[in-house]
Motif scaffolding. Structure first.
Motif, PDB file in Angstrom:
ATOM      1  N   CYS A 162     -23.979   9.301  20.488  1.00 44.53           N
ATOM      2  CA  CYS A 162     -22.697   8.732  20.901  1.00 44.53           C
ATOM      3  C   CYS A 162     -21.534   9.645  20.554  1.00 44.53           C
ATOM      4  N   ASP A 163     -21.745  10.602  19.644  1.00 42.05           N
ATOM      5  CA  ASP A 163     -20.616  11.386  19.129  1.00 42.05           C
ATOM      6  C   ASP A 163     -20.806  12.894  19.284  1.00 42.05           C
ATOM      7  N   GLY A 164     -21.939  13.310  19.829  1.00 43.90           N
ATOM      8  CA  GLY A 164     -22.183  14.750  19.981  1.00 43.90           C
ATOM      9  C   GLY A 164     -22.882  15.388  18.792  1.00 43.90           C
ATOM     10  N   PHE A 165     -23.197  14.607  17.760  1.00 47.24           N
ATOM     11  CA  PHE A 165     -23.754  15.167  16.530  1.00 47.24           C
ATOM     12  C   PHE A 165     -25.211  14.764  16.264  1.00 47.24           C
ATOM     13  N   ALA A 166     -25.879  14.148  17.228  1.00 48.17           N
ATOM     14  CA  ALA A 166     -27.267  13.714  16.998  1.00 48.17           C
ATOM     15  C   ALA A 166     -28.164  14.912  16.706  1.00 48.17           C
ATOM     16  N   GLY A 167     -29.354  14.625  16.189  1.00 51.58           N
ATOM     17  CA  GLY A 167     -30.318  15.694  15.909  1.00 51.58           C
ATOM     18  C   GLY A 167     -30.069  16.385  14.586  1.00 51.58           C
ATOM     19  N   GLU A 168     -29.831  15.606  13.544  1.00 47.63           N
ATOM     20  CA  GLU A 168     -29.666  16.182  12.195  1.00 47.63           C
ATOM     21  C   GLU A 168     -30.911  15.876  11.379  1.00 47.63           C
ATOM     22  N   LEU A 169     -32.058  16.322  11.881  1.00 44.83           N
ATOM     23  CA  LEU A 169     -33.319  15.919  11.252  1.00 44.83           C
ATOM     24  C   LEU A 169     -33.536  16.550   9.883  1.00 44.83           C
TER      25      LEU A 169
ATOM     26  N   LYS B 137     -24.895   3.714  26.391  1.00 49.14           N
ATOM     27  CA  LYS B 137     -25.794   4.798  26.787  1.00 49.14           C
ATOM     28  C   LYS B 137     -26.741   5.186  25.648  1.00 49.14           C
ATOM     29  N   ASN B 138     -26.353   4.873  24.423  1.00 53.43           N
ATOM     30  CA  ASN B 138     -27.161   5.265  23.261  1.00 53.43           C
ATOM     31  C   ASN B 138     -27.203   4.127  22.259  1.00 53.43           C
ATOM     32  N   PHE B 139     -28.321   3.446  22.189  1.00 44.68           N
ATOM     33  CA  PHE B 139     -28.457   2.406  21.169  1.00 44.68           C
ATOM     34  C   PHE B 139     -29.929   2.241  20.804  1.00 44.68           C
ATOM     35  N   ILE B 140     -30.142   1.555  19.677  1.00 38.38           N
ATOM     36  CA  ILE B 140     -31.502   1.302  19.208  1.00 38.38           C
ATOM     37  C   ILE B 140     -31.662  -0.198  19.007  1.00 38.38           C
ATOM     38  N   MET B 141     -32.715  -0.735  19.607  1.00 39.76           N
ATOM     39  CA  MET B 141     -33.006  -2.157  19.477  1.00 39.76           C
ATOM     40  C   MET B 141     -34.141  -2.314  18.488  1.00 39.76           C
ATOM     41  N   LEU B 142     -33.958  -3.183  17.508  1.00 39.51           N
ATOM     42  CA  LEU B 142     -35.033  -3.451  16.552  1.00 39.51           C
ATOM     43  C   LEU B 142     -35.394  -4.923  16.652  1.00 39.51           C
ATOM     44  N   PHE B 261     -31.389  11.056  13.957  1.00 34.67           N
ATOM     45  CA  PHE B 261     -32.139  11.417  15.155  1.00 34.67           C
ATOM     46  C   PHE B 261     -31.256  11.317  16.406  1.00 34.67           C
ATOM     47  N   SER B 262     -30.746  10.122  16.699  1.00 38.79           N
ATOM     48  CA  SER B 262     -30.110   9.938  18.015  1.00 38.79           C
ATOM     49  C   SER B 262     -28.668   9.467  17.968  1.00 38.79           C
ATOM     50  N   SER B 263     -28.077   9.353  16.792  1.00 35.56           N
ATOM     51  CA  SER B 263     -26.686   8.915  16.658  1.00 35.56           C
ATOM     52  C   SER B 263     -26.288   7.840  17.676  1.00 35.56           C
ATOM     53  N   PRO B 264     -26.871   6.657  17.541  1.00 32.81           N
ATOM     54  CA  PRO B 264     -26.595   5.585  18.502  1.00 32.81           C
ATOM     55  C   PRO B 264     -25.219   4.968  18.284  1.00 32.81           C
TER      56      PRO B 264
END
Lengths: 324, 324
Positions: A162-169, B137-142, B261-264
């Protein structure tokens, strides 16, 4: 990848803490010509961009002029892909306490589209465009260097979140009890163990807490690096081998969790540590097989980047230029 | 979501271990009519499909006939979205030792396109199509039920990975030392702690290992459920509150890793446990803020599903019908 026949080149800029390396790259990933300036020593970002454009001019002329260049891609620390900005980058004097619209500034000066992403994401796009991940739609790139960087590709697209910063594994937590302190201010991060500095730290810890013999004892503790550990392991040093076993084991555990997220067809390893080859890859694969959820077993490949280390960062940066 | 004006409805099938619930749904997520059959008690999958189509006929006629129906979506256990199959589902007598091409079979009988995905993914698509994640566009459902299910949405698309099985976040490892055994055969999985059964297990463990007073002591250990724990907590029972605190704390730790991982932009919680409201959501948020990497702080929302529990699974299944 849409290639404009009229504009057969892109510029890649690997913007590091010390050097800024520029390359002009063709569609097959061949770097036609390069140049470089120091990243630091410029009073303002305006001065940095001016010095960059001056250095670029001769190499742009070399390939026939700016009309042959489709776009420019930049790989940089603390980069925000969505906004084209560098934000509060601790190691960049002209961007450490502010938000710098670097993509826009270069675009204005050069008259071509410019995109910017962080170095690990650039490496992933480079691998997808020119390297071992060519044609893959789902893979995870892990760069094992001073830190642990990552780029996640899902459905053929880099995951920016959502912010351009994902993927900080590098900053998932691997040890919740008594975890090592990490540069991010938290404890137990993957990066604190599995970066090159993490490997040196593991070696020093093992040397301090045991009196086992090791070739590494011939070095001052502060002179131990991941390279020294891999050299010692190559000579059969048991303690050094155990350091890589420990590191690979944790990377395998981490990859098993990453698979639960995006079930990639491959993990691609890049950076100084990946050069240790089987020494690191074998324990990673063994640990992954042991730890991954049964339905995913045997599905992911474990690959080492095929891009030449010296030029990979420039290639990776250039690759984002094709898609603008 | 492309809506065909000529075909204003989709069929949703929530295929559970006990019941198969069908609904015909319009573009706004209104269930116009439903029917159901038992999932079990059919000798073969052919018999199951035949019984389903017989049950469907009257409700299809009710909305004007099959020509008003665009497609059918199925949410089912062990579903492979790419292949339209159910694979080795331990709880389905007609699919427990084989691969069943269920989407194709329904498509042949009904003459409309049919897609199939697992229940947690269906819930995520339902939330994106009709619920609180509309437009995200970017979310995680648990889904916090008997197990912990998940659906990950990146760039507006559900993440299926290389094999159709991505998004198994209930099986990331949260405790690597002395972790609880999990139904998947491994130890320390999120699901072993944060599912409804995990919550009951936490309560039983706390009751056994301490002699602290608790309303839960009035129940036989085997009668303790997550609902009983939430009722006791609602009455101010300290031990019961601590169970939810422990559970929320771990969910917050897990979500912090998922963000790397995906910054939801949001986490959406669904299922029996989410009904506990603030009792579970407050500790989740507190723990997330404490554990997440600083650059992500304050960016993700924590939401409870807005879909009605009874119909959510049918709605979720139907939602995948719009995109076929």
């Amino acid at each position: 990848m849409v290639v404009n026949q009229q504009k057969p080149y892109v510029i890649g800029l690997d913007l590091g803490g010390t050097n800024s390396v520029f390359g002009i790259v063709d569609q097959r990933g061949e770097i036609k010509v390069t140049t470089a300036i120091k990243t630091q020593g410029h009073k303002t970002v305006e001065d940095y961009v001016k010095a960059s454009v001056e250095a670029l001019q001769p190499i742009i002329d070399h390939v026939g002029g700016i009309e042959y260049i489709k776009a420019m891609g930049i790989g940089a620390p603390n980069a925000n892909f969505y906004k084209g900005t560098i934000e509060y980058a601790p190691n960049l004097a002209w961007a450490h306490d502010c938000i710098v619209p670097l993509a826009e500034m270069f675009s204005k000066e050069l008259g071509i589209p410019v995109a910017l992403t962080n170095d690990a994401n650039a490496a992933a796009i480079g691998e997808m465009t020119y390297g071992v991940a060519r044609g893959m739609k789902n893979f995870i790139m892990l760069t094992l260097g001073t830190g642990v960087g990552s780029g996640v590709v899902v459905n053929g697209q880099l995951v920016y979140g959502c912010d351009g910063f994902a993927g900080e594994l590098g900053h998932v937590i691997m040890r919740r009890e008594n975890g090592r302190s990490c540069g991010c201010g938290r404890r137990g991060c993957l990066e604190a163990y599995c970066s090159a500095t993490g490997v040196a730290r593991t070696a020093r810890e093992m040397l301090e807490t045991t009196d086992r013999p090791s070739l590494l004892r011939e070095l001052k503790p502060e002179d131990i690096t991941s390279l020294e550990v891999s050299i010692a392991a190559g000579k059969g040093d048991e303690l050094a081998k155990e350091v890589y076993e420990f590191t690979g084991n944790m990377l395998g555990e981490a990859c098993a969790d990453f698979t639960a997220f995006s079930s990639p067809e491959a993990f691609v390893f890049f950076g100084g540590m990946a050069k240790a080859g089987d020494l690191i890859m074998e324990p990673i694969k063994r640990s992954y097989d042991k730890n991954v959820l049964p339905i995913f077993k045997g599905k992911a490949q474990f690959l080492i980047s095929s891009l030449d280390g010296a030029s990979a960062a420039v290639l990776g940066a250039s690759a984002i230029g094709w898609d603008i």
